[in-house]
Design a protein around this motif. Sequence first.
Motif, PDB file in Angstrom:
ATOM      1  N   THR A  96      -9.637 -16.649 -21.302  1.00  0.00           N
ATOM      2  CA  THR A  96     -10.529 -16.868 -20.173  1.00  0.00           C
ATOM      3  C   THR A  96     -10.146 -15.958 -19.012  1.00  0.00           C
ATOM      4  O   THR A  96      -8.991 -15.930 -18.600  1.00  0.00           O
ATOM      5  CB  THR A  96     -10.463 -18.331 -19.704  1.00  0.00           C
ATOM      6  OG1 THR A  96     -10.916 -19.169 -20.753  1.00  0.00           O
ATOM      7  CG2 THR A  96     -11.329 -18.551 -18.476  1.00  0.00           C
ATOM      8  N   ILE A  97     -11.106 -15.243 -18.482  1.00  0.00           N
ATOM      9  CA  ILE A  97     -10.895 -14.429 -17.288  1.00  0.00           C
ATOM     10  C   ILE A  97     -11.585 -15.078 -16.094  1.00  0.00           C
ATOM     11  O   ILE A  97     -11.021 -15.158 -15.010  1.00  0.00           O
ATOM     12  CB  ILE A  97     -11.396 -12.990 -17.500  1.00  0.00           C
ATOM     13  CG1 ILE A  97     -10.673 -12.369 -18.695  1.00  0.00           C
ATOM     14  CG2 ILE A  97     -11.197 -12.149 -16.239  1.00  0.00           C
ATOM     15  CD1 ILE A  97     -11.208 -11.009 -19.103  1.00  0.00           C
ATOM     16  N   LYS A  98     -12.811 -15.567 -16.287  1.00  0.00           N
ATOM     17  CA  LYS A  98     -13.517 -16.309 -15.248  1.00  0.00           C
ATOM     18  C   LYS A  98     -14.205 -17.520 -15.861  1.00  0.00           C
ATOM     19  O   LYS A  98     -14.650 -17.489 -17.009  1.00  0.00           O
ATOM     20  CB  LYS A  98     -14.573 -15.432 -14.556  1.00  0.00           C
ATOM     21  CG  LYS A  98     -14.026 -14.302 -13.726  1.00  0.00           C
ATOM     22  CD  LYS A  98     -15.146 -13.672 -12.902  1.00  0.00           C
ATOM     23  CE  LYS A  98     -14.604 -12.612 -11.964  1.00  0.00           C
ATOM     24  NZ  LYS A  98     -15.630 -12.150 -11.022  1.00  0.00           N
ATOM     25  N   SER A  99     -14.307 -18.573 -15.086  1.00  0.00           N
ATOM     26  CA  SER A  99     -15.006 -19.781 -15.521  1.00  0.00           C
ATOM     27  C   SER A  99     -16.218 -20.020 -14.638  1.00  0.00           C
ATOM     28  O   SER A  99     -16.322 -19.478 -13.544  1.00  0.00           O
ATOM     29  CB  SER A  99     -14.069 -20.993 -15.434  1.00  0.00           C
ATOM     30  OG  SER A  99     -12.938 -20.813 -16.243  1.00  0.00           O
ATOM     31  N   LYS A 100     -17.114 -20.859 -15.119  1.00  0.00           N
ATOM     32  CA  LYS A 100     -18.291 -21.183 -14.321  1.00  0.00           C
ATOM     33  C   LYS A 100     -17.879 -22.000 -13.108  1.00  0.00           C
ATOM     34  O   LYS A 100     -17.160 -22.985 -13.226  1.00  0.00           O
ATOM     35  CB  LYS A 100     -19.306 -21.960 -15.147  1.00  0.00           C
ATOM     36  CG  LYS A 100     -20.636 -22.181 -14.426  1.00  0.00           C
ATOM     37  CD  LYS A 100     -21.656 -22.793 -15.358  1.00  0.00           C
ATOM     38  CE  LYS A 100     -22.993 -23.015 -14.644  1.00  0.00           C
ATOM     39  NZ  LYS A 100     -23.587 -21.764 -14.165  1.00  0.00           N
ATOM     40  N   SER A 101     -18.337 -21.577 -11.933  1.00  0.00           N
ATOM     41  CA  SER A 101     -17.995 -22.271 -10.697  1.00  0.00           C
ATOM     42  C   SER A 101     -19.104 -22.077  -9.680  1.00  0.00           C
ATOM     43  O   SER A 101     -19.416 -20.947  -9.300  1.00  0.00           O
ATOM     44  CB  SER A 101     -16.670 -21.732 -10.136  1.00  0.00           C
ATOM     45  OG  SER A 101     -16.474 -22.157  -8.816  1.00  0.00           O
ATOM     46  N   LYS A 102     -19.680 -23.179  -9.256  1.00  0.00           N
ATOM     47  CA  LYS A 102     -20.708 -23.103  -8.210  1.00  0.00           C
ATOM     48  C   LYS A 102     -20.090 -22.695  -6.881  1.00  0.00           C
ATOM     49  O   LYS A 102     -20.680 -21.938  -6.115  1.00  0.00           O
ATOM     50  CB  LYS A 102     -21.399 -24.466  -8.072  1.00  0.00           C
ATOM     51  CG  LYS A 102     -22.535 -24.473  -7.054  1.00  0.00           C
ATOM     52  CD  LYS A 102     -23.207 -25.842  -7.005  1.00  0.00           C
ATOM     53  CE  LYS A 102     -24.368 -25.834  -6.016  1.00  0.00           C
ATOM     54  NZ  LYS A 102     -25.028 -27.167  -5.952  1.00  0.00           N
ATOM     55  N   GLY A 154     -17.572 -20.740  -6.344  1.00  0.00           N
ATOM     56  CA  GLY A 154     -17.300 -19.309  -6.345  1.00  0.00           C
ATOM     57  C   GLY A 154     -18.472 -18.475  -6.794  1.00  0.00           C
ATOM     58  O   GLY A 154     -18.353 -17.259  -6.899  1.00  0.00           O
ATOM     59  N   ASN A 155     -19.612 -19.085  -7.064  1.00  0.00           N
ATOM     60  CA  ASN A 155     -20.797 -18.376  -7.564  1.00  0.00           C
ATOM     61  C   ASN A 155     -20.403 -17.510  -8.758  1.00  0.00           C
ATOM     62  O   ASN A 155     -20.737 -16.330  -8.845  1.00  0.00           O
ATOM     63  CB  ASN A 155     -21.413 -17.518  -6.455  1.00  0.00           C
ATOM     64  CG  ASN A 155     -22.763 -16.947  -6.877  1.00  0.00           C
ATOM     65  OD1 ASN A 155     -23.472 -17.552  -7.683  1.00  0.00           O
ATOM     66  ND2 ASN A 155     -23.100 -15.781  -6.353  1.00  0.00           N
ATOM     67  N   SER A 156     -19.687 -18.117  -9.681  1.00  0.00           N
ATOM     68  CA  SER A 156     -19.067 -17.376 -10.772  1.00  0.00           C
ATOM     69  C   SER A 156     -19.691 -17.718 -12.119  1.00  0.00           C
ATOM     70  O   SER A 156     -19.985 -18.879 -12.404  1.00  0.00           O
ATOM     71  CB  SER A 156     -17.572 -17.712 -10.808  1.00  0.00           C
ATOM     72  OG  SER A 156     -16.969 -17.200 -11.959  1.00  0.00           O
ATOM     73  N   ALA A 157     -19.891 -16.683 -12.927  1.00  0.00           N
ATOM     74  CA  ALA A 157     -20.361 -16.864 -14.298  1.00  0.00           C
ATOM     75  C   ALA A 157     -19.178 -16.708 -15.246  1.00  0.00           C
ATOM     76  O   ALA A 157     -18.230 -15.982 -14.953  1.00  0.00           O
ATOM     77  CB  ALA A 157     -21.440 -15.843 -14.623  1.00  0.00           C
ATOM     78  N   PRO A 158     -19.219 -17.369 -16.399  1.00  0.00           N
ATOM     79  CA  PRO A 158     -18.103 -17.277 -17.345  1.00  0.00           C
ATOM     80  C   PRO A 158     -17.865 -15.854 -17.844  1.00  0.00           C
ATOM     81  O   PRO A 158     -18.819 -15.102 -18.116  1.00  0.00           O
ATOM     82  CB  PRO A 158     -18.545 -18.192 -18.491  1.00  0.00           C
ATOM     83  CG  PRO A 158     -19.533 -19.136 -17.885  1.00  0.00           C
ATOM     84  CD  PRO A 158     -20.253 -18.331 -16.850  1.00  0.00           C
ATOM     85  N   LEU A 159     -16.591 -15.493 -17.967  1.00  0.00           N
ATOM     86  CA  LEU A 159     -16.182 -14.198 -18.505  1.00  0.00           C
ATOM     87  C   LEU A 159     -14.935 -14.412 -19.353  1.00  0.00           C
ATOM     88  O   LEU A 159     -13.949 -14.988 -18.879  1.00  0.00           O
ATOM     89  CB  LEU A 159     -15.874 -13.217 -17.371  1.00  0.00           C
ATOM     90  CG  LEU A 159     -15.266 -11.869 -17.770  1.00  0.00           C
ATOM     91  CD1 LEU A 159     -16.248 -11.058 -18.615  1.00  0.00           C
ATOM     92  CD2 LEU A 159     -14.833 -11.082 -16.536  1.00  0.00           C
ATOM     93  N   ILE A 160     -14.994 -13.986 -20.605  1.00  0.00           N
ATOM     94  CA  ILE A 160     -13.856 -14.166 -21.507  1.00  0.00           C
ATOM     95  C   ILE A 160     -13.601 -12.876 -22.278  1.00  0.00           C
ATOM     96  O   ILE A 160     -14.416 -11.950 -22.268  1.00  0.00           O
ATOM     97  CB  ILE A 160     -14.090 -15.312 -22.512  1.00  0.00           C
ATOM     98  CG1 ILE A 160     -15.285 -14.990 -23.408  1.00  0.00           C
ATOM     99  CG2 ILE A 160     -14.264 -16.637 -21.826  1.00  0.00           C
ATOM    100  CD1 ILE A 160     -15.438 -15.926 -24.581  1.00  0.00           C
ATOM    101  N   ALA A 161     -12.470 -12.846 -22.963  1.00  0.00           N
ATOM    102  CA  ALA A 161     -12.159 -11.762 -23.898  1.00  0.00           C
ATOM    103  C   ALA A 161     -11.828 -12.371 -25.246  1.00  0.00           C
ATOM    104  O   ALA A 161     -11.076 -13.340 -25.313  1.00  0.00           O
ATOM    105  CB  ALA A 161     -10.988 -10.936 -23.392  1.00  0.00           C
TER     106      ALA A 161
END
Length: 729
Positions: free
Chosen positions: A473-479, A481-488
């Motif tokens: 996991t690099i980024k998770s969904k977060s309202k 942080g206005n973040s979309a999931p990002l994984i490798a």
Amino acid sequence: MAVSFCGRKIALTRRNFLKIPKRHGYIVLLPEIGEESLEKNPLLKDNNLPEFDTITIEKCTAAIGRQTVEFEEKMKTLEKDVQTKADSDVFNDWLHPIEDTYLPLETTWGIAKTLYFGNQSLMPTKCYMGIHDRATKAAASKFGSAPLYRACKEALDNKDIKLTHSQKRVLSKYVLEGTLNGLALQPEEFSKYIDDLNYILLKTKEYKAKYEGATGAYKLLIQNKLVVEDFPEDVLRSIAANPAQPFAGPWTITMKPYVLNPFMEYCPDRKLRATVWDADVTRCGIYQERSVQSSVTLEELRDRRITQAQRLGYKHFAEMSMETKMAGNLDNLQSTLEVLRNTALPAQKQEIASLTDFARERDFEDTTIRMWDVAYWSRKQRRSIYNYDEAEWRSYFPLPTVLSGLFEHIEMLFNVKFVENEKADIWHKDVRFFDVFDLKQSSVAPIANFYLDPYARGTDKFRKERDSGWVSTIKSKSKIGNSAPLIAMIFNFPPPINDQPSLLSFEDVKILFQKFGHALQHLLTTVEYSDISGLSFVEWDAVFICDYFMENWLYEPFMLQKISSHYETKQPLPLETIENIKRMRSHLAGYKLCRELYLSQLDLELHSSETFWVPMVKKLWPKYFVLPLEKRDVHVCNFESIWSGNWAAAYFSKVWSEMIAADLYTAFQETRSDNSQQKEIGARFRNTFLSLGGSYPTAEVFRKFRGRDPSPQALLNNLGLMEATKEVK
């Protein structure tokens, strides 16, 4: 199940390869990452994706250093501010600021972890562990804050506060984690509890040093080419003195799983197999030098774990473990595991008898096979019965074809599309980057992204098993942080050679399907709080459900046809081979399941009883195995996953996940001929297991999808054990 590389406890959440930092408390969460500005994270580009082209160890170390200090200072400030306010809002005053400050730290942590698994020349183990340890120390304050624990508990108990379901679930998480971290104890008891945890941490490190010392010390040099003539080329490369000349020798056998396991399968020399098997099962035992003997250490460790649990009001550590498990309680777990054993053991008796007869027909001279014979003769028998030829089967599974079929199936089931995007920075030329689109929303704005790093690169990549893959996991969904999931997703598949594409073994294909199942639960989550999105707050024994769910599709003829095509002739997999793959799933299934059930039960008893491990093993072994326990077998001493790994009183988790996945899959099996119904069920699966993350207990999510409680019957059917038992009767 399960692997470990840092010797930490596993948490309620499952992120970053399910690895959890150990700290002063019982559990700590993995990175839950939001979107940050460049000012907050210098490792991100203008598009908020990692700038892998320019990332260095120094940049990662500097970023984690600054971000951890900022987070720790933020926690101190919040504790002071909130305690002075008469009516604090736990979300606006506490949890939102914490998440906003934590996001940059977790992004850096996730980037470093991805490089650690994907390119160790950029992120060597020692450097990564420094970053990891610093991040772990800072993360301790998130769930080790007594004022925050009290604020969350008061808000959860206050019926006058209007909370959404997700908010209640977030608060429940903080309260449970705080409770398991001893924050509800009185000061004197809390002090003793911290002493327990520090002692456990000390003994865990002591055990890990012994285990690594014993494992690293063993080397067996093979000069005779006849010993390795049947070994697959990728195995020879991993053991050859010169990997560029794998057939030249000499070859060195070690205790690394990706060396040990294939050696036991392919070595024709029985004495050599017995020698290596003995070296494996005697690791850390009384037959080795005192400096690596672990029996005393593990007894001290299990005793203090039980004391730790009793201080919190539980009977023992195993009972405390059930607080974070879908199984719910030990009685339910034990009865379910016993149902599986009652069917698997009779099947195993038939399997071992058949394997012994097979070996005798091929000049095996002993009266019965022994433990070091099982893997070797199992491979031989598998090839004889199912015409299993790994090299030939590989020809039908070129990676591009497998990926195309897998993507097409995911699109059909879950109404999403993966589109490659070549604009992202990557850490190696082999890495690919994909946008994930929800076909019901937009074909322009992706809902998530992932990197795919498919090929083995010698020592540049972390490796444990021969067939291994990782979801980082690099980024998770977060309202917030206005973040979309990002994984490798990182694998060790054979690289292309000239015009020949990467050719996968069937085990490689299984790993690929499993890891995509795992990834989907993170990529398609709709929960807006990162504390409960994706795999966060999913129970330990439920985190592999989607892995095994996706693997189940591999035994459908239509799926095997979809993902197969001979790389030269373009012919699909022969129908006879497809049938053999389906049947091969049941080969030694009773033996393999009994082994996992035995280790699960052993783990539970070690963490619920004061009985010394030697009589415990002697009592349990005959309940699960047809073959006798060998005198020198001290496998408890090297049961690393429960002593310095993540799985104390939780080893059963993979069996449980596989059982739940089999039951879920039956919903699709019941309508396999109706494509529209498959899509309908796929939408329901997405809206439950792939969407809800940890916002509901998994047992409740299961009932939402299936309309009832789970049953072990489907797993027994999938493995062909019900038919085997009927034949025995």
